[in-house]
Design an enzyme around this catalytic site. Structure first.
Site, PDB file in Angstrom:
ATOM      1  N   CYS A  84      25.800  52.485 -24.409  1.00  0.00           N
ATOM      2  CA  CYS A  84      27.380  51.926 -24.761  1.00  0.00           C
ATOM      3  C   CYS A  84      26.948  53.381 -25.528  1.00  0.00           C
ATOM      4  O   CYS A  84      28.308  54.671 -25.613  1.00  0.00           O
ATOM      5  CB  CYS A  84      27.971  51.237 -25.149  1.00  0.00           C
ATOM      6  SG  CYS A  84      27.636  50.335 -26.743  1.00  0.00           S
ATOM      7  N   HIS A  97      29.206  46.782 -29.262  1.00  0.00           N
ATOM      8  CA  HIS A  97      29.878  47.989 -28.379  1.00  0.00           C
ATOM      9  C   HIS A  97      30.834  49.330 -28.924  1.00  0.00           C
ATOM     10  O   HIS A  97      31.423  49.091 -29.820  1.00  0.00           O
ATOM     11  CB  HIS A  97      30.702  47.664 -27.199  1.00  0.00           C
ATOM     12  CG  HIS A  97      31.202  48.491 -26.168  1.00  0.00           C
ATOM     13  ND1 HIS A  97      30.166  48.215 -25.414  1.00  0.00           N
ATOM     14  CD2 HIS A  97      32.138  48.805 -25.350  1.00  0.00           C
ATOM     15  CE1 HIS A  97      30.653  49.315 -24.241  1.00  0.00           C
ATOM     16  NE2 HIS A  97      31.624  49.648 -24.189  1.00  0.00           N
ATOM     17  N   ASN A 114      36.403  53.622 -22.150  1.00  0.00           N
ATOM     18  CA  ASN A 114      35.362  52.376 -22.050  1.00  0.00           C
ATOM     19  C   ASN A 114      33.887  53.710 -20.842  1.00  0.00           C
ATOM     20  O   ASN A 114      34.185  54.039 -21.026  1.00  0.00           O
ATOM     21  CB  ASN A 114      35.358  51.256 -21.453  1.00  0.00           C
ATOM     22  CG  ASN A 114      34.354  50.252 -21.973  1.00  0.00           C
ATOM     23  OD1 ASN A 114      33.815  50.621 -22.823  1.00  0.00           O
ATOM     24  ND2 ASN A 114      34.468  48.627 -21.993  1.00  0.00           N
TER      25      ASN A 114
END
Length: 597
Positions: free
Chosen positions: A67, A210, A228
């Site tokens: 991520c 994250h 995202n």
């Protein structure tokens, strides 16, 4: 996302604070309190709608804790568009698996990732697609591997600086005045259930950290707006909102990071400006200067030209008219360029140079009712002929009564077809016209003798799904190109003798999304140009005779349609395409029959 197993959900997370970020926060807490600077930020910011969209599409990191690489590459993609107006698609795989971080799915932190981009850059996605790092292109499989992009040094993007933003005010100031930022936060079990609105942590245990791209915020809703990297199935098409209180790491605001000074690779494409709404079409003046024509946003015909043979281009100039087709360009026998278009009345209209290399006439109608783009070619004796599909679906023609003379009436050549016809000359000057049947087969009709009547129709079979490209080989033999049902480019060509005999269809491979544009090198070798599935221009070329071709090679760029090719006076090919900005862009060979700028 809530349907994934706990193990699969955990594999999506990969934010691990760096030593620098931990020291940064420790120093901030140890320092005496300071008066906050006066806010210099807007009440609401969203970089998807800030003088246009500056946020690249949502991606999918799959079952890998990458991520941070996705959040930082998305940041650089946005800043590239903000700072340069150019879109770039960056390789998260190059960032994550081909670096000091190592070929694994473990986590790290944005400062480390951005420092790496400063030092070594990041390749484009086409050079190392993310899925290709995983067995079977399955982004939930593993372990991943590094596959360095071919010619990586020529395709990397870098940044000059990264900026640590220590508090919410600094982050909002940056978002207001500069661009998006990347930030990391604690993820709780209920985050996987998010589907819209403003996320507030309500239930479930903490499962990891994250990183996302923060593209804005709303003071009214007291939230950050994020992009995202869990595909479009998460949130609202991959985007979401997180309450200020919940975008925290270890319960506190950790620094967000911005980036500036994006340095894109030199693609070789150079802008010629304007806004065009058809494919570009080229002609060559009698003195060797290339001239380019296209319809503008006001539906008028525009043109630009080299100010000297092989030299720079003029600005765009309008020739007026109201076009409802792409233009067709041909040289008269005396070298004067002439342009044909369909008008708002459905008829054919034309405009021409009043003298070679000179100014232009006004528009004049040629009548008829046509339902395709026109195609124009010259008979062996110099008379121009124009072909188009009529309102009855058949092929019609109109031609000059003599070189530079008046025009005959329209006449039908029969046979129903779809798409746009393409006309070319055989080696002996006989005109031949190619088009697609309703089923996609290649059909054609040709003059029985130079300057004469047309014979019967013939089919060459195949099933094509694009416009056609037709060109003469160095020995005069015609060759036809188009996209097949498999997305690859296919071609068929006249055999050396007799001229009426044709080869079977052969595939040149690739995955193409435009009609082919064709050129001939000074040494006689054909070269084909297409748009690939990633929007870039690809080309392949004859390595010897007709059957022998190279593989496909990328010329980069992001183009919006078909390309056009012309030859400079010295034999160097020059390539033109409409960019994603609707402007005209060009590249050229640095030497005849050689490489490209």
């Amino acid at each position: 996302m809530s349907r994934l197993t706990p193990e699969q959900q955990a594999r999506l997370l990969g934010a691990v604070p760096s030593p620098e970020s931990a020291q940064f926060m420790a120093a901030a807490f140890a320092a005496p309190p300071m008066l906050a600077a006066a806010p210099a930020f807007a009440a609401q910011v969203d970089w998807r709608n800030r003088g246009g969209n500056h946020v690249s599409p949502v991606k999918n990191q799959g079952g890998c804790g990458s991520c941070v690489s996705f959040g930082t590459s998305a940041l650089i993609e946005s800043m590239a568009h903000i700072e340069t107006g150019r879109w770039v698609d960056l390789s998260e795989a190059d960032s994550h698996f081909c670096s000091s971080h190592g070929a694994n799915c473990s986590g790290w932190w944005p400062d480390q990732c951005l420092d790496q981009v400063i030092a070594r850059g990041i390749s484009d996605e086409a050079g190392f697609p993310y899925a290709s790092a995983f067995p079977g292109n399955n982004i939930w499989a593993g372990p991943p591997v590094c596959r360095l992009a071919p010619n990586r040094a020529t395709r990397i993007t870098k940044i000059n600086a990264r900026h640590a933003l220590a508090n919410e005010t600094a982050a909002k100031n940056h978002l207001t005045n500069i661009g998006p930022v990347t930030g990391c936060f604690d993820v709780y079990q209920d985050f996987f259930n998010y589907s819209g609105g403003v996320y507030h942590h309500v239930s479930g245990a903490k499962v990891g950290g994250h990183c996302v791209l923060v593209i804005g915020y709303s003071e009214a809703e007291q939230c950050w707006i994020i992009k995202n990297s869990w595909d479009v199935s998460w949130g609202s098409g991959g985007f979401g909102k997180i309450a200020y209180a919940d975008l925290k790491f270890n319960g506190q605001f950790f620094p967000m990071y911005g980036a500036t000074g994006v340095k894109l690779p030199q693609s070789g494409w150079q802008p010629l400006g304007g806004k065009i709404t058809t494919k570009p079409v080229t002609g060559v003046n009698k003195d060797g200067r290339i001239e380019v024509f296209a319809r503008g946003t006001d539906n008028a015909l525009y043109h630009m030209w080299q100010t000297s043979p092989g030299g720079p281009f003029s600005g765009w100039a309008s020739l007026g008219g109201i076009l409802t087709s792409a233009p067709a360009v041909v040289s008269n026998a005396d070298g004067r360029l002439e342009v044909f278009v369909r008008g708002t009345d459905g008829g054919l209209h034309h405009i021409w140079q009043v003298a070679p290399n000179s100014g232009w006439s006004g528009w004049a109608p040629l009548g008829g009712v046509i339902t395709s783009d026109p195609t124009a070619v010259r008979n062996a004796d110099g008379r121009v002929a124009v072909f188009a599909r009529g309102s009855d679906g058949a092929l019609w023609q109109i031609r000059q009564g003599g070189p530079q003379a008046g025009w005959t009436a329209w006449s039908s050549l029969g046979v129903q077809f779809k798409g746009n016809p393409v006309a070319a000359n055989n080696a002996d000057g006989r005109i031949e016209v190619f088009m697609l049947s309703a089923g996609g087969a290649l059909i054609h009709v040709w003059q029985v003798v130079p300057n004469g009547a047309f014979g019967p129709w013939a089919s060459r079979g195949g099933v094509l799904t694009s416009g056609l490209g037709v060109i003469n080989n160095a020995d005069g033999r015609l060759e036809v190109f188009g996209r097949g049902t498999d997305g690859a480019m296919w071609h068929i060509w006249q055999q050396p003798r007799p001229m009426a005999a044709w080869s079977n269809w052969a595939s040149l491979g690739g995955g193409i999304t435009s009609a082919p544009a064709l050129g001939r090198n000074k040494d006689g070798r054909l070269e084909a140009f297409v748009r690939g599935t990633n929007g870039a221009v690809f080309h392949c070329w004859q390595t010897g005779g007709t059957p022998s071709w190279s593989g496909w090679d990328s010329l980069g760029g992001v183009v919006g349609g078909d390309q056009a090719v012309a030859s400079n006076q010295d034999g160097r090919m020059q390539l033109f395409a409409c960019g994603s900005d609707l402007g005209l862009w060009n590249r050229w060979q640095t030497a005849p029959s050689n490489g490209w700028n």
